[in-house]
Design a protein around this motif. Structure first.
Motif, short mmCIF file in Angstrom:
data_model
loop_
_atom_site.label_atom_id
_atom_site.label_comp_id
_atom_site.label_asym_id
_atom_site.label_seq_id
_atom_site.Cartn_x
_atom_site.Cartn_y
_atom_site.Cartn_z
N LEU A 1 0.86 -1.19 0.00
CA LEU A 1 0.00 0.00 0.00
C LEU A 1 0.89 1.23 0.00
O LEU A 1 1.74 1.39 0.88
CB LEU A 1 -0.91 0.01 1.23
CG LEU A 1 -1.77 -1.23 1.47
CD1 LEU A 1 -2.67 -1.01 2.68
CD2 LEU A 1 -2.59 -1.57 0.24
N ASN A 2 0.67 2.11 -0.97
CA ASN A 2 1.52 3.30 -1.14
C ASN A 2 0.64 4.54 -1.12
O ASN A 2 0.04 4.90 -2.13
CB ASN A 2 2.30 3.19 -2.45
CG ASN A 2 3.26 4.35 -2.66
OD1 ASN A 2 3.51 5.12 -1.76
ND2 ASN A 2 3.79 4.46 -3.86
N GLY A 3 0.54 5.18 0.06
CA GLY A 3 -0.24 6.41 0.19
C GLY A 3 -1.73 6.21 0.04
O GLY A 3 -2.44 7.07 -0.48
N ILE A 4 -2.23 5.09 0.52
CA ILE A 4 -3.64 4.75 0.31
C ILE A 4 -4.18 4.00 1.53
O ILE A 4 -3.42 3.43 2.31
CB ILE A 4 -3.79 3.89 -0.97
CG1 ILE A 4 -5.25 3.81 -1.41
CG2 ILE A 4 -3.20 2.50 -0.79
CD1 ILE A 4 -5.41 3.25 -2.81
N THR A 5 -5.49 3.97 1.65
CA THR A 5 -6.17 3.20 2.69
C THR A 5 -6.82 1.97 2.06
O THR A 5 -7.52 2.09 1.05
CB THR A 5 -7.24 4.05 3.40
OG1 THR A 5 -6.61 5.14 4.08
CG2 THR A 5 -8.02 3.21 4.41
N MET A 6 -6.56 0.80 2.65
CA MET A 6 -7.29 -0.41 2.25
C MET A 6 -8.18 -0.83 3.42
O MET A 6 -7.71 -0.97 4.54
CB MET A 6 -6.35 -1.56 1.89
CG MET A 6 -7.10 -2.88 1.60
SD MET A 6 -6.03 -4.31 1.29
CE MET A 6 -5.66 -4.05 -0.44
N GLU A 7 -9.45 -1.01 3.12
CA GLU A 7 -10.43 -1.41 4.14
C GLU A 7 -11.00 -2.77 3.76
O GLU A 7 -11.54 -2.94 2.66
CB GLU A 7 -11.53 -0.36 4.20
CG GLU A 7 -12.55 -0.56 5.29
CD GLU A 7 -13.56 0.58 5.31
OE1 GLU A 7 -14.36 0.68 4.36
OE2 GLU A 7 -13.52 1.39 6.25
N VAL A 8 -10.87 -3.75 4.66
CA VAL A 8 -11.38 -5.09 4.41
C VAL A 8 -12.37 -5.42 5.53
O VAL A 8 -12.02 -5.36 6.71
CB VAL A 8 -10.25 -6.15 4.38
CG1 VAL A 8 -10.80 -7.52 4.02
CG2 VAL A 8 -9.14 -5.74 3.40
N GLN A 9 -13.60 -5.80 5.15
CA GLN A 9 -14.64 -6.07 6.13
C GLN A 9 -15.35 -7.38 5.83
O GLN A 9 -15.63 -7.69 4.67
CB GLN A 9 -15.68 -4.94 6.10
CG GLN A 9 -15.15 -3.55 6.34
CD GLN A 9 -16.26 -2.52 6.27
OE1 GLN A 9 -17.00 -2.31 7.23
NE2 GLN A 9 -16.40 -1.89 5.11
N TYR A 10 -15.63 -8.14 6.89
CA TYR A 10 -16.50 -9.32 6.82
C TYR A 10 -16.05 -10.29 5.72
O TYR A 10 -16.81 -10.63 4.82
CB TYR A 10 -17.96 -8.91 6.59
CG TYR A 10 -18.46 -7.92 7.59
CD1 TYR A 10 -18.70 -8.30 8.90
CD2 TYR A 10 -18.62 -6.58 7.25
CE1 TYR A 10 -19.13 -7.38 9.85
CE2 TYR A 10 -19.06 -5.65 8.19
CZ TYR A 10 -19.31 -6.06 9.49
OH TYR A 10 -19.72 -5.15 10.41
N GLY A 11 -14.81 -10.74 5.82
CA GLY A 11 -14.32 -11.66 4.80
C GLY A 11 -13.12 -12.46 5.26
O GLY A 11 -12.64 -12.33 6.39
N LYS A 12 -12.64 -13.29 4.35
CA LYS A 12 -11.49 -14.15 4.59
C LYS A 12 -10.40 -13.79 3.58
O LYS A 12 -10.67 -13.67 2.38
CB LYS A 12 -11.88 -15.62 4.45
CG LYS A 12 -10.76 -16.61 4.72
CD LYS A 12 -11.27 -18.04 4.56
CE LYS A 12 -10.18 -19.05 4.87
NZ LYS A 12 -10.66 -20.45 4.70
N VAL A 13 -9.17 -13.64 4.08
CA VAL A 13 -8.02 -13.39 3.23
C VAL A 13 -7.10 -14.59 3.32
O VAL A 13 -6.64 -14.94 4.41
CB VAL A 13 -7.27 -12.11 3.66
CG1 VAL A 13 -6.03 -11.89 2.80
CG2 VAL A 13 -8.19 -10.89 3.59
N GLU A 14 -6.85 -15.26 2.19
CA GLU A 14 -6.00 -16.44 2.16
C GLU A 14 -4.64 -16.07 1.59
O GLU A 14 -4.55 -15.45 0.53
CB GLU A 14 -6.63 -17.54 1.32
CG GLU A 14 -7.89 -18.12 1.92
CD GLU A 14 -8.45 -19.28 1.11
OE1 GLU A 14 -9.25 -20.05 1.67
OE2 GLU A 14 -8.07 -19.42 -0.08
N CYS A 15 -3.59 -16.48 2.30
CA CYS A 15 -2.22 -16.11 1.92
C CYS A 15 -1.41 -17.36 1.62
O CYS A 15 -1.33 -18.27 2.45
CB CYS A 15 -1.56 -15.33 3.05
SG CYS A 15 -2.48 -13.83 3.52
#
Length: 333
Positions: free
Chosen positions: A148-162
């Motif tokens: 993330l470069n100078g930005i907002t990331m908003e993650v809600q009600y979910g699953k993030v798989e890595c």
């Protein structure tokens, strides 16, 4: 603009595919944006990815989002489950105009491949919303790094798989805000690198970390689970070969969050100013073997040369002490 099943649109040869104001692209097939080319989404335009559809942005290609009037972005379809779940695959970069929110909603997910940079102007945001903590909204491929470069990331009600060796980087003047989100490895046997939050070692942290003009990266976790990571949270910049000590001082504020079966859940490195980071009513727990059977727990949290980090009503637990000998069990702090 409408594409049929099994059809393909290719944007190639340094060209641009521009969705002008008010237009709509419906993908039942796939669109591929190749190296040097660009998909531009202008004001009040939107992309609808149906089940079975794909939007693939290859390495060296870009999505540029300019929708400053109405936040529409990318919508995933809800066709019958027999169809392949739709997704947007990004191996290139994502650029978001100032004062703009790029939204991803519906039954689909973002698939990040290789090295990605999400760049934005002042007050720009990417918003990803699912329906529950088990709803896949984002996946990181092997070795993928999303910065993330100078930005907002908003993650809600979910699953993030890595996947193995993947990681998230919260750069300076950037924010990662997660609410009711489960961030974990994509499968057993592997661990992901974790989340880095970059700061500025020679500047004090702000009282309120939310305004966009401060140099420190900011990670906020609310009702989340962070699991199966090597270093779930690191407050320093490290590219795997070089540790940059001028990037300490990032901020993490976690509430009602579980850190589960990580090699280490948080690492704080030398920062001489008072720290605004805190963990409030969180659980740090080992309840089984780590995902990599050759790795044994290190510590839940390590602090080196910092002051002011708050731990409020947290629990540190080892529910399976028989799995590891005494000298291989994780320490608390």
């Amino acid at each position: 603009f409408h594409t049929e099943e099994n059809s393909t649109i290719i944007v190639d040869n340094n060209s641009e595919f521009i969705l002008q104001s008010g237009s709509r692209l419906e993908l039942h097939g796939q669109m591929i944006v190749r190296n040097g080319s660009k998909l531009v989404i202008e004001d009040v335009a939107e992309v609808f990815v149906h089940r079975g559809g794909k939007l693939i942005v290859q390495q060296g290609a870009t999505i540029e989002y300019k929708n400053t009037i109405v936040s529409k972005g990318i919508i995933f379809g809800t066709q019958p489950a027999a169809y392949v779940e739709p997704y947007v695959e990004i191996a290139g970069n994502l650029q978001i105009a100032p004062n703009t929110t790029f939204t991803f909603t519906g039954n689909g997910y973002l698939f990040w491949k290789q090295g990605n940079t999400i760049a934005g102007g002042a007050n720009s945001k990417i918003s990803i919303t699912g329906s529950s903590i088990s709803d896949l909204v984002m996946r990181l491929y092997n070795d993928a790094t999303v910065t993330l470069n100078g930005i907002t990331m908003e993650v809600q009600y979910g699953k993030v798989e890595c996947s193995q060796n993947s990681q998230l980087m919260v750069g300076r003047m950037s924010k990662l805000l997660m609410t009711t989100t489960n961030v974990t490895s994509v499968n057993t046997g592997v661990m992901w690198y974790g989340i880095q939050v970059w700061g500025d070692a020679v500047q004090a942290q702000p009282v309120n970390p939310m305004p966009p003009t401060y140099p420190h990266g900011y990670l906020k976790l609310q009702n989340c689970t962070i699991a199966n990571a090597l270093d779930a949270i690191r407050l320093i910049k490290d590219d795997g070969t070089t540790t940059d000590w001028s990037y300490t001082g990032g901020i993490v504020q976690a509430t009602n969050t579980t850190f589960l079966n990580n090699w280490r859940s948080a690492e704080f490195m030398i920062y001489t100013y008072p720290n605004k980071s805190y963990f409030n009513n969180c659980v740090f727990i080992t309840n089984g073997l780590l995902n990599d059977p050759n790795t044994t727990p290190n510590a839940h949290v390590t602090l080196f040369g910092v002051k002011g980090v708050q731990f409020i009503r947290n629990r540190f637990k080892n529910n399976t002490p028989a799995l590891y000998s005494y000298d291989k069990r994780a320490t608390e702090l």
